[in-house]
Design a protein around this motif. Structure first.
Motif, PDB file in Angstrom:
ATOM      1  N   GLU A 295       0.827  -1.214   0.000  1.00  0.00           N
ATOM      2  CA  GLU A 295       0.000   0.000   0.000  1.00  0.00           C
ATOM      3  C   GLU A 295       0.858   1.258   0.000  1.00  0.00           C
ATOM      4  OE1 GLU A 295      -2.625  -0.251   3.371  1.00  0.00           O
ATOM      5  OE2 GLU A 295      -4.220  -1.176   2.160  1.00  0.00           O
ATOM      6  N   SER A 296       1.900   1.261   0.814  1.00  0.00           N
ATOM      7  CA  SER A 296       2.778   2.433   0.887  1.00  0.00           C
ATOM      8  C   SER A 296       3.472   2.690  -0.442  1.00  0.00           C
ATOM      9  CB  SER A 296       3.823   2.256   1.991  1.00  0.00           C
ATOM     10  OG  SER A 296       3.201   2.251   3.253  1.00  0.00           O
ATOM     11  N   VAL A 297       3.968   1.639  -1.071  1.00  0.00           N
ATOM     12  CA  VAL A 297       4.641   1.809  -2.363  1.00  0.00           C
ATOM     13  C   VAL A 297       3.637   2.253  -3.426  1.00  0.00           C
ATOM     14  CG1 VAL A 297       5.899   0.613  -4.192  1.00  0.00           C
ATOM     15  CG2 VAL A 297       6.531   0.259  -1.804  1.00  0.00           C
ATOM     16  N   GLN A 298       2.416   1.729  -3.377  1.00  0.00           N
ATOM     17  CA  GLN A 298       1.382   2.166  -4.330  1.00  0.00           C
ATOM     18  C   GLN A 298       1.092   3.651  -4.161  1.00  0.00           C
ATOM     19  OE1 GLN A 298      -1.753  -0.661  -3.484  1.00  0.00           O
ATOM     20  NE2 GLN A 298      -1.234  -1.883  -5.280  1.00  0.00           N
ATOM     21  N   ASN A 299       1.088   4.145  -2.930  1.00  0.00           N
ATOM     22  CA  ASN A 299       0.872   5.572  -2.699  1.00  0.00           C
ATOM     23  C   ASN A 299       2.007   6.405  -3.283  1.00  0.00           C
ATOM     24  OD1 ASN A 299      -1.629   5.369  -1.436  1.00  0.00           O
ATOM     25  ND2 ASN A 299      -0.704   5.049   0.567  1.00  0.00           N
ATOM     26  N   VAL A 300       3.231   5.930  -3.137  1.00  0.00           N
ATOM     27  CA  VAL A 300       4.379   6.636  -3.708  1.00  0.00           C
ATOM     28  C   VAL A 300       4.274   6.668  -5.231  1.00  0.00           C
ATOM     29  CG1 VAL A 300       6.880   6.529  -4.043  1.00  0.00           C
ATOM     30  CG2 VAL A 300       5.912   6.162  -1.771  1.00  0.00           C
ATOM     31  N   ILE A 301       3.924   5.530  -5.816  1.00  0.00           N
ATOM     32  CA  ILE A 301       3.782   5.469  -7.276  1.00  0.00           C
ATOM     33  C   ILE A 301       2.687   6.414  -7.742  1.00  0.00           C
ATOM     34  CG2 ILE A 301       3.082   3.957  -9.191  1.00  0.00           C
ATOM     35  CD1 ILE A 301       4.685   1.712  -7.733  1.00  0.00           C
ATOM     36  N   ARG A 302       1.604   6.519  -6.977  1.00  0.00           N
ATOM     37  CA  ARG A 302       0.528   7.448  -7.332  1.00  0.00           C
ATOM     38  C   ARG A 302       1.054   8.888  -7.355  1.00  0.00           C
ATOM     39  NH1 ARG A 302      -1.864  11.226  -5.111  1.00  0.00           N
ATOM     40  NH2 ARG A 302      -1.134  10.705  -3.035  1.00  0.00           N
ATOM     41  N   ILE A 303       1.895   9.228  -6.409  1.00  0.00           N
ATOM     42  CA  ILE A 303       2.444  10.586  -6.355  1.00  0.00           C
ATOM     43  C   ILE A 303       3.356  10.844  -7.552  1.00  0.00           C
ATOM     44  CG2 ILE A 303       4.054  12.085  -5.092  1.00  0.00           C
ATOM     45  CD1 ILE A 303       2.904  10.856  -2.491  1.00  0.00           C
ATOM     46  N   LEU A 304       4.141   9.839  -7.946  1.00  0.00           N
ATOM     47  CA  LEU A 304       5.147  10.031  -8.992  1.00  0.00           C
ATOM     48  C   LEU A 304       4.660   9.709 -10.397  1.00  0.00           C
ATOM     49  CD1 LEU A 304       8.244   8.531  -7.171  1.00  0.00           C
ATOM     50  CD2 LEU A 304       7.555  10.933  -7.338  1.00  0.00           C
ATOM     51  N   GLU A 305       3.477   9.069 -10.504  1.00  0.00           N
ATOM     52  CA  GLU A 305       3.032   8.678 -11.836  1.00  0.00           C
ATOM     53  C   GLU A 305       2.664   9.901 -12.659  1.00  0.00           C
ATOM     54  OE1 GLU A 305      -0.432   6.174 -11.786  1.00  0.00           O
ATOM     55  OE2 GLU A 305      -1.573   7.610 -10.623  1.00  0.00           O
ATOM     56  N   GLY A 306       2.837   9.773 -13.933  1.00  0.00           N
ATOM     57  CA  GLY A 306       2.607  10.872 -14.855  1.00  0.00           C
ATOM     58  C   GLY A 306       3.817  10.987 -15.750  1.00  0.00           C
ATOM     59  N   ARG A 307       3.580  11.218 -16.991  1.00  0.00           N
ATOM     60  CA  ARG A 307       4.660  11.222 -17.973  1.00  0.00           C
ATOM     61  C   ARG A 307       5.773  12.216 -17.644  1.00  0.00           C
ATOM     62  NH1 ARG A 307       4.153  12.311 -24.460  1.00  0.00           N
ATOM     63  NH2 ARG A 307       6.380  12.197 -24.858  1.00  0.00           N
ATOM     64  N   TRP A 308       5.434  13.331 -17.026  1.00  0.00           N
ATOM     65  CA  TRP A 308       6.391  14.415 -16.867  1.00  0.00           C
ATOM     66  C   TRP A 308       6.879  14.632 -15.441  1.00  0.00           C
ATOM     67  CZ3 TRP A 308       8.198  15.750 -21.356  1.00  0.00           C
ATOM     68  CH2 TRP A 308       7.383  15.622 -22.488  1.00  0.00           C
ATOM     69  N   LYS A 309       6.250  14.011 -14.458  1.00  0.00           N
ATOM     70  CA  LYS A 309       6.599  14.322 -13.067  1.00  0.00           C
ATOM     71  C   LYS A 309       8.061  14.040 -12.747  1.00  0.00           C
ATOM     72  CE  LYS A 309       2.084  14.051 -10.892  1.00  0.00           C
ATOM     73  NZ  LYS A 309       1.261  13.297  -9.915  1.00  0.00           N
ATOM     74  N   LEU A 310       8.564  12.912 -13.176  1.00  0.00           N
ATOM     75  CA  LEU A 310       9.968  12.605 -12.876  1.00  0.00           C
ATOM     76  C   LEU A 310      10.915  13.560 -13.593  1.00  0.00           C
ATOM     77  CD1 LEU A 310       9.849   8.715 -12.799  1.00  0.00           C
ATOM     78  CD2 LEU A 310      10.134  10.274 -10.865  1.00  0.00           C
ATOM     79  N   VAL A 311      10.565  13.952 -14.803  1.00  0.00           N
ATOM     80  CA  VAL A 311      11.392  14.915 -15.537  1.00  0.00           C
ATOM     81  C   VAL A 311      11.415  16.246 -14.772  1.00  0.00           C
ATOM     82  CG1 VAL A 311      11.693  16.164 -17.711  1.00  0.00           C
ATOM     83  CG2 VAL A 311      10.902  13.793 -17.736  1.00  0.00           C
ATOM     84  N   ILE A 312      10.263  16.655 -14.274  1.00  0.00           N
ATOM     85  CA  ILE A 312      10.176  17.896 -13.480  1.00  0.00           C
ATOM     86  C   ILE A 312      11.046  17.760 -12.234  1.00  0.00           C
ATOM     87  CG2 ILE A 312       8.648  19.329 -12.072  1.00  0.00           C
ATOM     88  CD1 ILE A 312       6.400  18.592 -14.151  1.00  0.00           C
ATOM     89  N   LEU A 313      10.929  16.639 -11.532  1.00  0.00           N
ATOM     90  CA  LEU A 313      11.707  16.442 -10.310  1.00  0.00           C
ATOM     91  C   LEU A 313      13.200  16.501 -10.589  1.00  0.00           C
ATOM     92  CD1 LEU A 313       9.687  13.632  -8.512  1.00  0.00           C
ATOM     93  CD2 LEU A 313       9.705  16.075  -8.019  1.00  0.00           C
ATOM     94  N   PHE A 314      13.638  15.845 -11.670  1.00  0.00           N
ATOM     95  CA  PHE A 314      15.061  15.873 -11.996  1.00  0.00           C
ATOM     96  C   PHE A 314      15.533  17.291 -12.316  1.00  0.00           C
ATOM     97  CE2 PHE A 314      14.580  11.304 -12.283  1.00  0.00           C
ATOM     98  CZ  PHE A 314      15.806  10.842 -11.834  1.00  0.00           C
ATOM     99  N   GLN A 315      14.659  18.129 -12.843  1.00  0.00           N
ATOM    100  CA  GLN A 315      15.018  19.534 -13.099  1.00  0.00           C
ATOM    101  C   GLN A 315      15.192  20.318 -11.798  1.00  0.00           C
ATOM    102  OE1 GLN A 315      15.704  21.199 -15.967  1.00  0.00           O
ATOM    103  NE2 GLN A 315      15.561  19.272 -17.067  1.00  0.00           N
ATOM    104  N   LEU A 316      14.528  19.873 -10.739  1.00  0.00           N
ATOM    105  CA  LEU A 316      14.545  20.609  -9.473  1.00  0.00           C
ATOM    106  C   LEU A 316      15.507  20.031  -8.435  1.00  0.00           C
ATOM    107  CD1 LEU A 316      10.709  21.288  -9.129  1.00  0.00           C
ATOM    108  CD2 LEU A 316      12.484  22.880  -9.899  1.00  0.00           C
ATOM    109  N   PHE A 317      16.022  18.820  -8.661  1.00  0.00           N
ATOM    110  CA  PHE A 317      16.948  18.225  -7.697  1.00  0.00           C
ATOM    111  C   PHE A 317      18.176  19.108  -7.521  1.00  0.00           C
ATOM    112  CE2 PHE A 317      15.245  13.718  -8.367  1.00  0.00           C
ATOM    113  CZ  PHE A 317      14.585  13.732  -7.150  1.00  0.00           C
ATOM    114  N   GLY A 318      18.797  18.986  -6.376  1.00  0.00           N
ATOM    115  CA  GLY A 318      20.018  19.734  -6.105  1.00  0.00           C
ATOM    116  C   GLY A 318      19.747  21.135  -5.609  1.00  0.00           C
ATOM    117  N   GLY A 319      18.531  21.376  -5.140  1.00  0.00           N
ATOM    118  CA  GLY A 319      18.205  22.693  -4.600  1.00  0.00           C
ATOM    119  C   GLY A 319      17.895  23.743  -5.644  1.00  0.00           C
ATOM    120  N   HIS A 320      17.732  23.327  -6.889  1.00  0.00           N
ATOM    121  CA  HIS A 320      17.411  24.303  -7.936  1.00  0.00           C
ATOM    122  C   HIS A 320      16.040  24.923  -7.715  1.00  0.00           C
ATOM    123  CE1 HIS A 320      20.417  21.851 -10.251  1.00  0.00           C
ATOM    124  NE2 HIS A 320      20.899  23.073 -10.336  1.00  0.00           N
ATOM    125  N   VAL A 321      15.968  26.215  -7.884  1.00  0.00           N
ATOM    126  CA  VAL A 321      14.707  26.946  -7.887  1.00  0.00           C
ATOM    127  C   VAL A 321      14.521  27.418  -9.318  1.00  0.00           C
ATOM    128  CG1 VAL A 321      13.466  28.951  -6.995  1.00  0.00           C
ATOM    129  CG2 VAL A 321      15.005  27.669  -5.491  1.00  0.00           C
TER     130      VAL A 321
END
Length: 129
Positions: free
Chosen positions: A10-36
């Motif tokens: 259940e916990s992993v399914q909730n995480v996947i729900r948060i991260l699912e979407g074609r662009w979400k991971l791309v957005i996150l990678f753009q913001l990693f490292g403290g980028h604003v």
């Protein structure tokens, strides 16, 4: 915290729900490292994403507590996005997933890359984690 197989799933399914979407991971990678990043900077950095989709994905990430939004009241309006502390804490987990995926047998890895939705769309590189 100790998990049963059911609560762990259940916990992993909730995480996947948060991260699912074609662009979400791309957005996150753009913001990693403290980028604003300003909205327009994200739009330019992610070719192929529509303005409507970027807004939608950012709002979902914000509602889920992964991304923070700063509105500067000025003309023209300026909106910036950043990862929350909780969002930034995803970096090691996604880095581990990336290493796991890179460890797949070559035949499987090439097939997964070819079959991945939007595989031809530019995204973040491994070194961006």
């Amino acid at each position: 915290m100790s998990h049963t197989p059911h609560t762990a799933a259940e916990s992993v399914q909730n995480v996947i729900r948060i991260l699912e979407g074609r662009w979400k991971l791309v957005i996150l990678f753009q913001l990693f490292g403290g980028h604003v990043r300003r909205f327009s900077d994200l739009e330019r950095a992610i070719p192929g994403i529509s303005q409507k989709m970027l807004i939608q994905q950012l709002r979902q990430l914000e509602n889920d507590g992964v991304v923070g939004r700063i509105v500067h009241h000025q003309v023209p309006p300026k909106v910036e996005y950043h990862l929350t502390d909780w969002g930034q804490s995803l970096c090691p987990a996604l880095d581990a997933l990336l290493l796991w995926a890179e460890g797949a047998p070559a035949e499987l890895r090439s097939r997964l890359i070819q079959e991945a939705p939007g595989a031809s769309a530019p995204g973040a590189e491994a070194g961006d984690v």
